[in-house]
Design a protein around this motif. Structure first.
Motif, PDB file in Angstrom:
ATOM      1  N   ALA A   1      37.841  50.931  46.988  1.00  0.00           N
ATOM      2  CA  ALA A   1      39.155  50.447  46.576  1.00  0.00           C
ATOM      3  C   ALA A   1      40.262  51.424  46.961  1.00  0.00           C
ATOM      4  N   SER A   2      39.963  52.724  46.877  1.00  0.00           N
ATOM      5  CA  SER A   2      40.969  53.729  47.236  1.00  0.00           C
ATOM      6  C   SER A   2      41.432  53.548  48.668  1.00  0.00           C
ATOM      7  N   TRP A   3      40.471  53.279  49.581  1.00  0.00           N
ATOM      8  CA  TRP A   3      40.851  53.065  50.981  1.00  0.00           C
ATOM      9  C   TRP A   3      41.682  51.802  51.131  1.00  0.00           C
ATOM     10  N   ARG A   4      41.307  50.745  50.428  1.00  0.00           N
ATOM     11  CA  ARG A   4      42.056  49.491  50.505  1.00  0.00           C
ATOM     12  C   ARG A   4      43.469  49.664  49.942  1.00  0.00           C
ATOM     13  N   ILE A   5      43.580  50.392  48.844  1.00  0.00           N
ATOM     14  CA  ILE A   5      44.889  50.634  48.226  1.00  0.00           C
ATOM     15  C   ILE A   5      45.764  51.462  49.163  1.00  0.00           C
ATOM     16  N   ARG A   6      45.191  52.536  49.707  1.00  0.00           N
ATOM     17  CA  ARG A   6      45.932  53.360  50.661  1.00  0.00           C
ATOM     18  C   ARG A   6      46.385  52.528  51.856  1.00  0.00           C
ATOM     19  N   GLY A   7      45.451  51.726  52.374  1.00  0.00           N
ATOM     20  CA  GLY A   7      45.777  50.904  53.538  1.00  0.00           C
ATOM     21  C   GLY A   7      46.921  49.950  53.268  1.00  0.00           C
ATOM     22  N   ALA A   8      46.933  49.330  52.092  1.00  0.00           N
ATOM     23  CA  ALA A   8      47.995  48.401  51.733  1.00  0.00           C
ATOM     24  C   ALA A   8      49.331  49.123  51.600  1.00  0.00           C
ATOM     25  N   ILE A   9      49.310  50.330  51.036  1.00  0.00           N
ATOM     26  CA  ILE A   9      50.539  51.113  50.898  1.00  0.00           C
ATOM     27  C   ILE A   9      51.065  51.527  52.269  1.00  0.00           C
ATOM     28  N   ILE A  10      50.151  51.970  53.148  1.00  0.00           N
ATOM     29  CA  ILE A  10      50.557  52.365  54.500  1.00  0.00           C
ATOM     30  C   ILE A  10      51.138  51.178  55.251  1.00  0.00           C
TER      31      ILE A  10
ATOM     32  N   VAL B   1      37.642  33.571  36.991  1.00  0.00           N
ATOM     33  CA  VAL B   1      38.964  34.172  37.204  1.00  0.00           C
ATOM     34  C   VAL B   1      39.316  35.164  36.100  1.00  0.00           C
ATOM     35  N   GLU B   2      38.887  34.890  34.888  1.00  0.00           N
ATOM     36  CA  GLU B   2      39.173  35.802  33.781  1.00  0.00           C
ATOM     37  C   GLU B   2      38.476  37.151  34.009  1.00  0.00           C
ATOM     38  N   ALA B   3      37.267  37.111  34.564  1.00  0.00           N
ATOM     39  CA  ALA B   3      36.550  38.347  34.877  1.00  0.00           C
ATOM     40  C   ALA B   3      37.293  39.130  35.953  1.00  0.00           C
ATOM     41  N   LYS B   4      37.834  38.418  36.926  1.00  0.00           N
ATOM     42  CA  LYS B   4      38.616  39.067  37.979  1.00  0.00           C
ATOM     43  C   LYS B   4      39.837  39.761  37.388  1.00  0.00           C
ATOM     44  N   LYS B   5      40.529  39.089  36.479  1.00  0.00           N
ATOM     45  CA  LYS B   5      41.708  39.683  35.830  1.00  0.00           C
ATOM     46  C   LYS B   5      41.335  40.956  35.082  1.00  0.00           C
ATOM     47  N   GLN B   6      40.189  40.918  34.405  1.00  0.00           N
ATOM     48  CA  GLN B   6      39.745  42.097  33.654  1.00  0.00           C
ATOM     49  C   GLN B   6      39.399  43.254  34.596  1.00  0.00           C
ATOM     50  N   LEU B   7      38.828  42.946  35.745  1.00  0.00           N
ATOM     51  CA  LEU B   7      38.515  43.982  36.739  1.00  0.00           C
ATOM     52  C   LEU B   7      39.805  44.614  37.271  1.00  0.00           C
ATOM     53  N   ILE B   8      40.807  43.772  37.528  1.00  0.00           N
ATOM     54  CA  ILE B   8      42.094  44.290  38.000  1.00  0.00           C
ATOM     55  C   ILE B   8      42.692  45.234  36.971  1.00  0.00           C
ATOM     56  N   GLU B   9      42.701  44.813  35.716  1.00  0.00           N
ATOM     57  CA  GLU B   9      43.249  45.650  34.643  1.00  0.00           C
ATOM     58  C   GLU B   9      42.468  46.952  34.502  1.00  0.00           C
ATOM     59  N   GLN B  10      41.159  46.857  34.634  1.00  0.00           N
ATOM     60  CA  GLN B  10      40.310  48.037  34.481  1.00  0.00           C
ATOM     61  C   GLN B  10      40.599  49.084  35.552  1.00  0.00           C
ATOM     62  N   TYR B  11      40.883  48.624  36.786  1.00  0.00           N
ATOM     63  CA  TYR B  11      41.052  49.559  37.899  1.00  0.00           C
ATOM     64  C   TYR B  11      42.516  49.834  38.260  1.00  0.00           C
ATOM     65  N   LEU B  12      43.455  49.319  37.472  1.00  0.00           N
ATOM     66  CA  LEU B  12      44.876  49.586  37.749  1.00  0.00           C
ATOM     67  C   LEU B  12      45.214  51.084  37.763  1.00  0.00           C
ATOM     68  N   PRO B  13      44.593  51.896  36.882  1.00  0.00           N
ATOM     69  CA  PRO B  13      44.882  53.340  36.942  1.00  0.00           C
ATOM     70  C   PRO B  13      44.593  53.948  38.312  1.00  0.00           C
ATOM     71  N   LEU B  14      43.670  53.344  39.057  1.00  0.00           N
ATOM     72  CA  LEU B  14      43.362  53.825  40.402  1.00  0.00           C
ATOM     73  C   LEU B  14      44.564  53.641  41.325  1.00  0.00           C
ATOM     74  N   VAL B  15      45.304  52.563  41.129  1.00  0.00           N
ATOM     75  CA  VAL B  15      46.521  52.323  41.912  1.00  0.00           C
ATOM     76  C   VAL B  15      47.552  53.410  41.607  1.00  0.00           C
ATOM     77  N   ASP B  16      47.719  53.723  40.322  1.00  0.00           N
ATOM     78  CA  ASP B  16      48.667  54.770  39.935  1.00  0.00           C
ATOM     79  C   ASP B  16      48.276  56.111  40.553  1.00  0.00           C
ATOM     80  N   TYR B  17      46.986  56.409  40.535  1.00  0.00           N
ATOM     81  CA  TYR B  17      46.499  57.679  41.069  1.00  0.00           C
ATOM     82  C   TYR B  17      46.803  57.792  42.562  1.00  0.00           C
ATOM     83  N   VAL B  18      46.450  56.758  43.325  1.00  0.00           N
ATOM     84  CA  VAL B  18      46.674  56.782  44.772  1.00  0.00           C
ATOM     85  C   VAL B  18      48.165  56.795  45.086  1.00  0.00           C
ATOM     86  N   THR B  19      48.938  56.002  44.357  1.00  0.00           N
ATOM     87  CA  THR B  19      50.388  55.934  44.573  1.00  0.00           C
ATOM     88  C   THR B  19      51.047  57.287  44.334  1.00  0.00           C
TER      89      THR B  19
END
Length: 260
Positions: A84-93, A23-41
């Motif tokens: 991930a970009s497609w998944r993020i876009r899909g969730a926002i839509i 789970v700690e590795a998962k948290k680190q992956l989320i933190e690492q890719y959070l800028p991708l959420v900002d970019y798509v948003t």
């Protein structure tokens, strides 16, 4: 003596999460890719009404990122950022749909313009002018321009709508991701691509440039305005007209797409 852990590489994090469910590795992956959420948003927020909260978009985007991390198979060697970009876009839509952020009257206007493009461009077999569209709708060109401004928000996610409600594959993904193949889609994928190709051919030169820069080069509408030396509102109009033309070109295959 406490020995601190050495920083893990991205691959090590994926291995720890997927193979060991760390789970700690998962948290680190989320933190690492959070800028991708900002970019798509930030890209999707352009042109949306001010009543749409950017924080809400980001929250939905984070849920999309988490979903992507849950479902991504790192062993295939694919690019996670693209997936991930497609998944993020899909969730926002999905969040926007649930929020019913576009008034019915605006949706109806968008539908009328889309149908006008479909009817006239099938009739003349070419790109029709604003004057011809205005005449068909029985309104002035000035009113048509105003209408385009009103319905611009309905075109932001048009090509990113899923082919099926329960699937993540979108119309745009069929054009930009040749690896996203599914045997179930082969027949209507062919017709869909042909329809999009023909639809793109009917776009004006400026409309094609806007679509290319926005969806392929991933520039924002304001950045495209700078590149083309046009106002952001003019770029928004060109984007709206291009999307409405393409939606008109796709309309005749809509039933086929939903049946398969």
């Amino acid at each position: 003596m406490v020995v601190s852990k050495m920083p893990q590489t991205t691959m090590q994090l994926w291995q720890a999460w997927k193979d060991e469910r760390d789970v700690e590795a998962k948290k680190q992956l989320i933190e690492q890719y959070l800028p991708l959420v900002d970019y798509v948003t930030n890209r999707m927020a352009i042109g949306l009404p001010k009543t749409v909260s950017k924080d809400d978009l980001s929250s939905n985007g984070v849920m999309g990122l988490i979903d992507a991390i849950e479902k991504f198979d790192y062993c295939r060697g694919n690019q996670f950022e693209t997936y991930a970009s497609w998944r993020i876009r899909g969730a926002i839509i999905d969040g926007l749909r649930q929020g019913d952020w576009v008034p019915r009257s605006v949706r109806e206007k968008a539908k009328k313009v889309e149908e006008a493009y479909q009817v006239l461009e099938q009739k003349y077999m070419r790109s029709v002018t604003d004057s011809e569209i205005s005449s068909y709708l029985n309104i002035s060109e000035k009113d048509f321009t105003t209408m385009l401004q009103e319905i611009a928000v309905t075109t932001i996610c048009s090509l990113e709508d899923p082919i099926r409600e329960e699937e993540s594959e979108t119309r745009l993904s069929l054009l930009v991701d040749e690896k996203a193949k599914n045997p179930d889609y082969k027949v209507h994928e062919f017709y869909l691509k042909e329809s999009l190709v023909q639809g793109i051919k009917k776009l004006t030169e400026k409309e094609r440039i806007v679509i290319s820069l926005f969806y392929y080069e991933e520039l924002s509408l304001s950045e495209i305005a700078d590149v083309m030396s046009l106002s952001p509102s003019r770029i928004s109009q060109l984007h709206s007209k291009a999307i409405l033309r393409l939606r008109g070109a796709l309309a005749k295959h809509k039933d086929q797409l939903l049946q398969h």
